[in-house]
Design a protein around this motif. Sequence first.
Motif, PDB file in Angstrom:
ATOM      1  N   VAL A 147      -6.192   5.404   3.402  1.00  0.00           N
ATOM      2  CA  VAL A 147      -5.377   4.441   4.147  1.00  0.00           C
ATOM      3  C   VAL A 147      -5.283   3.096   3.468  1.00  0.00           C
ATOM      4  N   GLY A 148      -6.071   2.884   2.402  1.00  0.00           N
ATOM      5  CA  GLY A 148      -6.028   1.599   1.700  1.00  0.00           C
ATOM      6  C   GLY A 148      -6.880   0.547   2.383  1.00  0.00           C
ATOM      7  N   SER A 149      -6.741  -0.681   1.906  1.00  0.00           N
ATOM      8  CA  SER A 149      -7.466  -1.813   2.468  1.00  0.00           C
ATOM      9  C   SER A 149      -6.528  -2.989   2.560  1.00  0.00           C
ATOM     10  N   GLU A 150      -6.325  -3.489   3.766  1.00  0.00           N
ATOM     11  CA  GLU A 150      -5.411  -4.602   3.952  1.00  0.00           C
ATOM     12  C   GLU A 150      -5.968  -5.898   3.375  1.00  0.00           C
ATOM     13  N   SER A 151      -7.276  -6.036   3.323  1.00  0.00           N
ATOM     14  CA  SER A 151      -7.852  -7.245   2.728  1.00  0.00           C
ATOM     15  C   SER A 151      -7.539  -7.304   1.233  1.00  0.00           C
TER      16      SER A 151
ATOM     17  N   VAL B 191     -11.125  23.741  -2.510  1.00  0.00           N
ATOM     18  CA  VAL B 191     -12.565  23.982  -2.500  1.00  0.00           C
ATOM     19  C   VAL B 191     -12.919  24.942  -1.363  1.00  0.00           C
ATOM     20  N   ARG B 192     -12.454  24.603  -0.167  1.00  0.00           N
ATOM     21  CA  ARG B 192     -12.745  25.412   1.023  1.00  0.00           C
ATOM     22  C   ARG B 192     -11.847  24.972   2.159  1.00  0.00           C
ATOM     23  N   ASP B 193     -11.306  25.924   2.891  1.00  0.00           N
ATOM     24  CA  ASP B 193     -10.471  25.588   4.041  1.00  0.00           C
ATOM     25  C   ASP B 193     -11.315  25.037   5.182  1.00  0.00           C
ATOM     26  N   GLY B 194     -10.669  24.233   6.014  1.00  0.00           N
ATOM     27  CA  GLY B 194     -11.298  23.811   7.253  1.00  0.00           C
ATOM     28  C   GLY B 194     -12.136  22.563   7.176  1.00  0.00           C
ATOM     29  N   ILE B 195     -12.112  21.856   6.051  1.00  0.00           N
ATOM     30  CA  ILE B 195     -12.859  20.604   5.960  1.00  0.00           C
ATOM     31  C   ILE B 195     -12.076  19.526   6.702  1.00  0.00           C
ATOM     32  N   GLN B 196     -12.742  18.849   7.618  1.00  0.00           N
ATOM     33  CA  GLN B 196     -12.067  17.875   8.470  1.00  0.00           C
ATOM     34  C   GLN B 196     -12.083  16.495   7.824  1.00  0.00           C
ATOM     35  N   ILE B 197     -10.902  15.910   7.684  1.00  0.00           N
ATOM     36  CA  ILE B 197     -10.778  14.576   7.114  1.00  0.00           C
ATOM     37  C   ILE B 197     -10.816  13.540   8.226  1.00  0.00           C
ATOM     38  N   ILE B 198     -11.755  12.597   8.112  1.00  0.00           N
ATOM     39  CA  ILE B 198     -11.799  11.440   9.004  1.00  0.00           C
ATOM     40  C   ILE B 198     -11.211  10.258   8.242  1.00  0.00           C
ATOM     41  N   ALA B 199     -10.138   9.701   8.745  1.00  0.00           N
ATOM     42  CA  ALA B 199      -9.568   8.499   8.137  1.00  0.00           C
ATOM     43  C   ALA B 199     -10.348   7.296   8.646  1.00  0.00           C
ATOM     44  N   VAL B 200     -11.056   6.635   7.751  1.00  0.00           N
ATOM     45  CA  VAL B 200     -11.854   5.474   8.128  1.00  0.00           C
ATOM     46  C   VAL B 200     -10.949   4.250   8.103  1.00  0.00           C
ATOM     47  N   THR B 201     -10.667   3.733   9.277  1.00  0.00           N
ATOM     48  CA  THR B 201      -9.639   2.689   9.433  1.00  0.00           C
ATOM     49  C   THR B 201     -10.240   1.301   9.610  1.00  0.00           C
ATOM     50  N   LYS B 202     -11.501   1.136   9.244  1.00  0.00           N
ATOM     51  CA  LYS B 202     -12.186  -0.134   9.492  1.00  0.00           C
ATOM     52  C   LYS B 202     -11.586  -1.296   8.698  1.00  0.00           C
ATOM     53  N   GLN B 203     -10.926  -1.015   7.572  1.00  0.00           N
ATOM     54  CA  GLN B 203     -10.375  -2.090   6.751  1.00  0.00           C
ATOM     55  C   GLN B 203      -8.865  -2.255   6.913  1.00  0.00           C
ATOM     56  N   VAL B 204      -8.321  -1.577   7.912  1.00  0.00           N
ATOM     57  CA  VAL B 204      -6.883  -1.727   8.173  1.00  0.00           C
ATOM     58  C   VAL B 204      -6.670  -1.993   9.662  1.00  0.00           C
ATOM     59  N   GLY B 205      -5.496  -2.515   9.976  1.00  0.00           N
ATOM     60  CA  GLY B 205      -5.193  -2.875  11.347  1.00  0.00           C
ATOM     61  C   GLY B 205      -4.543  -1.763  12.139  1.00  0.00           C
ATOM     62  N   VAL B 206      -4.045  -2.136  13.301  1.00  0.00           N
ATOM     63  CA  VAL B 206      -3.495  -1.170  14.241  1.00  0.00           C
ATOM     64  C   VAL B 206      -2.257  -0.470  13.671  1.00  0.00           C
ATOM     65  N   GLU B 207      -1.360  -1.226  13.051  1.00  0.00           N
ATOM     66  CA  GLU B 207      -0.119  -0.617  12.568  1.00  0.00           C
ATOM     67  C   GLU B 207      -0.377   0.408  11.479  1.00  0.00           C
TER      68      GLU B 207
ATOM     69  N   MET C 114       0.830  -1.197   0.000  1.00  0.00           N
ATOM     70  CA  MET C 114       0.000   0.000   0.000  1.00  0.00           C
ATOM     71  C   MET C 114       0.867   1.251   0.000  1.00  0.00           C
ATOM     72  N   LYS C 115       0.310   2.330  -0.510  1.00  0.00           N
ATOM     73  CA  LYS C 115       1.043   3.588  -0.595  1.00  0.00           C
ATOM     74  C   LYS C 115       1.290   4.170   0.799  1.00  0.00           C
ATOM     75  N   PRO C 116       2.405   4.889   0.960  1.00  0.00           N
ATOM     76  CA  PRO C 116       2.593   5.630   2.214  1.00  0.00           C
ATOM     77  C   PRO C 116       1.443   6.622   2.397  1.00  0.00           C
ATOM     78  N   ILE C 117       0.984   6.773   3.622  1.00  0.00           N
ATOM     79  CA  ILE C 117      -0.204   7.582   3.849  1.00  0.00           C
ATOM     80  C   ILE C 117       0.066   9.079   3.738  1.00  0.00           C
ATOM     81  N   LYS C 118       1.219   9.536   4.198  1.00  0.00           N
ATOM     82  CA  LYS C 118       1.435  10.984   4.296  1.00  0.00           C
ATOM     83  C   LYS C 118       1.259  11.718   2.971  1.00  0.00           C
ATOM     84  N   PRO C 119       1.892  11.274   1.861  1.00  0.00           N
ATOM     85  CA  PRO C 119       1.685  12.022   0.614  1.00  0.00           C
ATOM     86  C   PRO C 119       0.243  11.982   0.116  1.00  0.00           C
ATOM     87  N   VAL C 120      -0.448  10.873   0.361  1.00  0.00           N
ATOM     88  CA  VAL C 120      -1.861  10.782  -0.034  1.00  0.00           C
ATOM     89  C   VAL C 120      -2.691  11.760   0.791  1.00  0.00           C
ATOM     90  N   PHE C 121      -2.435  11.796   2.090  1.00  0.00           N
ATOM     91  CA  PHE C 121      -3.140  12.716   2.988  1.00  0.00           C
ATOM     92  C   PHE C 121      -2.898  14.164   2.567  1.00  0.00           C
TER      93      PHE C 121
END
Length: 223
Positions: free
Chosen positions: A215-219, A18-34, A1-8
Amino acid sequence: MKPIKPVFEEITEQLNAVRDGIQIIAVTKQVGVERTKEAIQAGIRHLGENRPEGLAQKLEEIDENVSWHYIGNLQTRKVKDVINEIDYLHSLDRLSLAKEIQKRASGQVKCFVQVNVSGEESKSGLAPGEAIDFIESLKHYDKIQVVGLMTMAPNTTDELAIREAFKGLKLLQLQVSEKQWSHAPCTECSMGMSNDYLIAAQEGASFVRIGTALVGSESEANR
């Protein structure tokens, strides 16, 4: 999987255009703790889970100053396991759930009321015409603060249909905020995921929930 920082950084730049201040929620349901820890190291401070078990596992192993969002349907019998571990609930859609939150929460919980703008039977949420009365009824529940509304786009590649759904949620959010209810400031819109977050941003999203695109998908990676 790609490194997260450049994607973020790329996604943040797109949203800021588009507009400042939009909050990004990283949905981590398909990836593990690391992988989740990698997201935190990349600068992400809002994380989303949709299962009590996945949330519990990550909370047990991650001790970081982040905000946790519960973005999935929450069964009333699971409220006790979740509600005091999260900062935001994105799926308040029925009084039975509100009653259980009132019973179990140790403090006030920031909630998004889920609205099924598209009307698809496969999606949870209140019909748009039911939302305002439902939110008004929540004034009796002092453990609940309605910070905004949440929706999911219709399951289609039709950009116009997606855009119209997001427009509908934004309009409803403004209608609620104009009521100036103390229990429901309703200033936020949680909408947009990996495939449509830019459309959502254009239509007024303040929170976007991005999983595989960020964040990608580990599956998938293990196939």
